[in-house]
Design a protein around this motif. Structure first.
Motif, PDB file in Angstrom:
ATOM      1  N   ALA A  62      -4.630   3.574  35.352  1.00 49.82           N
ATOM      2  CA  ALA A  62      -4.633   5.040  35.279  1.00 49.82           C
ATOM      3  C   ALA A  62      -4.985   5.611  36.640  1.00 49.82           C
ATOM      4  CB  ALA A  62      -5.608   5.517  34.212  1.00 49.82           C
ATOM      5  N   THR A  63      -3.997   5.658  37.531  1.00 49.52           N
ATOM      6  CA  THR A  63      -4.197   6.153  38.891  1.00 49.52           C
ATOM      7  C   THR A  63      -3.092   7.153  39.223  1.00 49.52           C
ATOM      8  OG1 THR A  63      -2.765   4.466  39.887  1.00 49.52           O
ATOM      9  CG2 THR A  63      -5.098   3.879  39.552  1.00 49.52           C
ATOM     10  N   PRO A  64      -3.298   7.996  40.210  1.00 45.62           N
ATOM     11  CA  PRO A  64      -2.214   8.885  40.635  1.00 45.62           C
ATOM     12  C   PRO A  64      -0.947   8.126  41.029  1.00 45.62           C
ATOM     13  CG  PRO A  64      -4.298   9.651  41.526  1.00 45.62           C
ATOM     14  CD  PRO A  64      -4.574   8.316  40.889  1.00 45.62           C
ATOM     15  N   GLU A  65      -1.115   6.907  41.559  1.00 41.96           N
ATOM     16  CA  GLU A  65       0.054   6.110  41.933  1.00 41.96           C
ATOM     17  C   GLU A  65       0.922   5.758  40.719  1.00 41.96           C
ATOM     18  OE1 GLU A  65      -2.779   6.249  45.027  1.00 41.96           O
ATOM     19  OE2 GLU A  65      -3.060   5.502  42.971  1.00 41.96           O
ATOM     20  N   SER A  66       0.294   5.695  39.528  1.00 39.04           N
ATOM     21  CA  SER A  66       1.045   5.321  38.326  1.00 39.04           C
ATOM     22  C   SER A  66       2.111   6.347  37.986  1.00 39.04           C
ATOM     23  CB  SER A  66       0.092   5.154  37.140  1.00 39.04           C
ATOM     24  OG  SER A  66      -0.465   6.398  36.738  1.00 39.04           O
ATOM     25  N   TRP A  67       1.967   7.571  38.507  1.00 41.31           N
ATOM     26  CA  TRP A  67       2.949   8.603  38.219  1.00 41.31           C
ATOM     27  C   TRP A  67       4.325   8.274  38.813  1.00 41.31           C
ATOM     28  CZ3 TRP A  67      -1.123  12.677  39.971  1.00 41.31           C
ATOM     29  CH2 TRP A  67      -2.063  12.873  38.938  1.00 41.31           C
ATOM     30  N   SER A  68       4.368   7.345  39.754  1.00 44.54           N
ATOM     31  CA  SER A  68       5.645   6.920  40.344  1.00 44.54           C
ATOM     32  C   SER A  68       6.169   5.636  39.727  1.00 44.54           C
ATOM     33  CB  SER A  68       5.470   6.712  41.858  1.00 44.54           C
ATOM     34  OG  SER A  68       5.077   7.915  42.487  1.00 44.54           O
ATOM     35  N   SER A  69       5.470   5.107  38.734  1.00 47.18           N
ATOM     36  CA  SER A  69       5.862   3.858  38.081  1.00 47.18           C
ATOM     37  C   SER A  69       7.108   4.056  37.221  1.00 47.18           C
ATOM     38  CB  SER A  69       4.712   3.363  37.208  1.00 47.18           C
ATOM     39  OG  SER A  69       5.143   2.356  36.312  1.00 47.18           O
ATOM     40  N   PRO A  70       7.889   2.982  37.022  1.00 42.38           N
ATOM     41  CA  PRO A  70       9.021   3.081  36.087  1.00 42.38           C
ATOM     42  C   PRO A  70       8.577   3.406  34.660  1.00 42.38           C
ATOM     43  CG  PRO A  70       9.250   1.148  37.488  1.00 42.38           C
ATOM     44  CD  PRO A  70       7.881   1.682  37.734  1.00 42.38           C
ATOM     45  N   ILE A  71       7.329   3.035  34.324  1.00 42.58           N
ATOM     46  CA  ILE A  71       6.755   3.409  33.030  1.00 42.58           C
ATOM     47  C   ILE A  71       5.788   4.558  33.293  1.00 42.58           C
ATOM     48  CG2 ILE A  71       5.507   2.656  30.986  1.00 42.58           C
ATOM     49  CD1 ILE A  71       8.195   1.289  31.381  1.00 42.58           C
ATOM     50  N   SER A  72       6.308   5.748  33.244  1.00 38.63           N
ATOM     51  CA  SER A  72       5.508   6.934  33.571  1.00 38.63           C
ATOM     52  C   SER A  72       6.006   8.116  32.738  1.00 38.63           C
ATOM     53  CB  SER A  72       5.638   7.279  35.059  1.00 38.63           C
ATOM     54  OG  SER A  72       6.965   7.670  35.365  1.00 38.63           O
ATOM     55  N   SER A 147      -8.528  10.215  31.767  1.00 36.72           N
ATOM     56  CA  SER A 147      -8.974   9.634  30.497  1.00 36.72           C
ATOM     57  C   SER A 147      -7.919   8.809  29.775  1.00 36.72           C
ATOM     58  CB  SER A 147      -9.434  10.744  29.543  1.00 36.72           C
ATOM     59  OG  SER A 147     -10.537  11.448  30.068  1.00 36.72           O
ATOM     60  N   LEU A 148      -6.685   8.824  30.278  1.00 39.25           N
ATOM     61  CA  LEU A 148      -5.586   8.201  29.538  1.00 39.25           C
ATOM     62  C   LEU A 148      -4.694   7.370  30.443  1.00 39.25           C
ATOM     63  CD1 LEU A 148      -4.617  11.409  27.547  1.00 39.25           C
ATOM     64  CD2 LEU A 148      -5.500   9.326  26.498  1.00 39.25           C
ATOM     65  N   THR A 149      -4.057   6.370  29.838  1.00 38.86           N
ATOM     66  CA  THR A 149      -3.024   5.585  30.509  1.00 38.86           C
ATOM     67  C   THR A 149      -1.739   5.725  29.712  1.00 38.86           C
ATOM     68  OG1 THR A 149      -4.627   3.948  31.292  1.00 38.86           O
ATOM     69  CG2 THR A 149      -2.317   3.290  31.280  1.00 38.86           C
ATOM     70  N   PHE A 150      -0.661   6.140  30.364  1.00 37.50           N
ATOM     71  CA  PHE A 150       0.632   6.248  29.679  1.00 37.50           C
ATOM     72  C   PHE A 150       1.261   4.861  29.626  1.00 37.50           C
ATOM     73  CE2 PHE A 150       5.260   7.014  29.674  1.00 37.50           C
ATOM     74  CZ  PHE A 150       5.344   7.724  28.479  1.00 37.50           C
ATOM     75  N   VAL A 151       1.730   4.464  28.421  1.00 37.41           N
ATOM     76  CA  VAL A 151       2.233   3.098  28.273  1.00 37.41           C
ATOM     77  C   VAL A 151       3.674   3.002  27.792  1.00 37.41           C
ATOM     78  CG1 VAL A 151      -0.034   2.048  27.984  1.00 37.41           C
ATOM     79  CG2 VAL A 151       1.173   2.923  25.971  1.00 37.41           C
TER      80      VAL A 151
END
Length: 233
Positions: A62-72, A147-151
């Protein structure tokens, strides 16, 4: 894509009517706990469910970098077909907004029908400006990764304590949001207008002073009077 005739029929009946019909079919858990009409929610919305799933935040994911992930959430929005209702399982966490103004604006641009979530939004003014109809549990300033992780998306979820499967249909109005199981959609669309006509007739009977026992729910005599009045026009 939902058949237009079915969508129009569902758009003409209330969520209360939907829950009553489903209750008679033995399906009780259909009203989502948490989502409330928040932005551009004055009109009834109908559309196929597009499920989105969050889990509790984990610091390495759960990081700002995750917003660029293929799973986002960004990638999920680009996968949304026109006319769907995005339904986000945020586990009723209310201290982090799952979507903000930019994401809502993109959903609106892609002709997504609405967003329904048991979580909260951020950028409330921007959400209003986006024009996207939204049912949610409130507003919070922190971003989702607080508080959340998108999966992922497109899988069964639980939103507001209710199971949502791809292919189910969401109906949302001023009383909240309900889910219609896919196999019952056509039947609810067929029975809904009849139920609404009956209840309108019952209301007229109440207004002219008829007692409730035998009227609501209607016994055979009341049903016969309803049919007779309907034939009269």
């Amino acid at each position: 894509m939902l058949d237009k005739a079915i969508a129009d029929a569902l758009r003409a009946i209330s969520t209360g009517t939907v829950t009553t019909i489903l209750l008679k079919k033995g399906v009780r858990r259909t009203w989502l706990h948490g989502p409330r009409p928040a932005f551009h929610a004055s009109e009834r919305i109908v559309g196929p469910a597009f499920p989105l799933r969050f889990v509790p935040a984990r610091e390495d994911l759960a990081t700002p970098e995750s917003w660029s992930s293929p799973i986002s959430t960004r990638a999920a929005i680009e996968a949304m077909p026109e006319g769907v209702v995005a339904v986000a399982d945020a586990m009723a966490i209310t201290d982090a907004g799952i979507f903000g103004d930019i994401l809502c604006a993109r959903m609106k641009k892609r002709n997504v029908a609405a967003l329904v979530t048991d979580g909260v939004m951020r950028d409330g003014i921007g959400c209003e400006a986006s024009g996207l109809p939204i049912w949610c549990a409130g507003i919070a300033a922190p971003p989702s990764v607080s508080s959340l992780t998108f999966v992922g998306w497109g899988e069964p979820i639980g939103c507001g304590g209710i199971a949502i499967f791809p292919g189910d249909v969401i109906v949302a109005d001023g009383d909240g949001a309900v889910v219609i199981p896919q196999k019952l959609v056509e039947e609810v669309a067929r029975l809904g207008p009849e139920q609404e006509l009956l209840e309108m007739w019952i209301m007229k009977e109440v207004e002219r002073g008829v007692p409730l026992p035998g009227l609501y729910p209607p016994n055979e005599e009341a049903k016969a009077r309803f049919e007779a009045d309907r034939k009269k026009g």
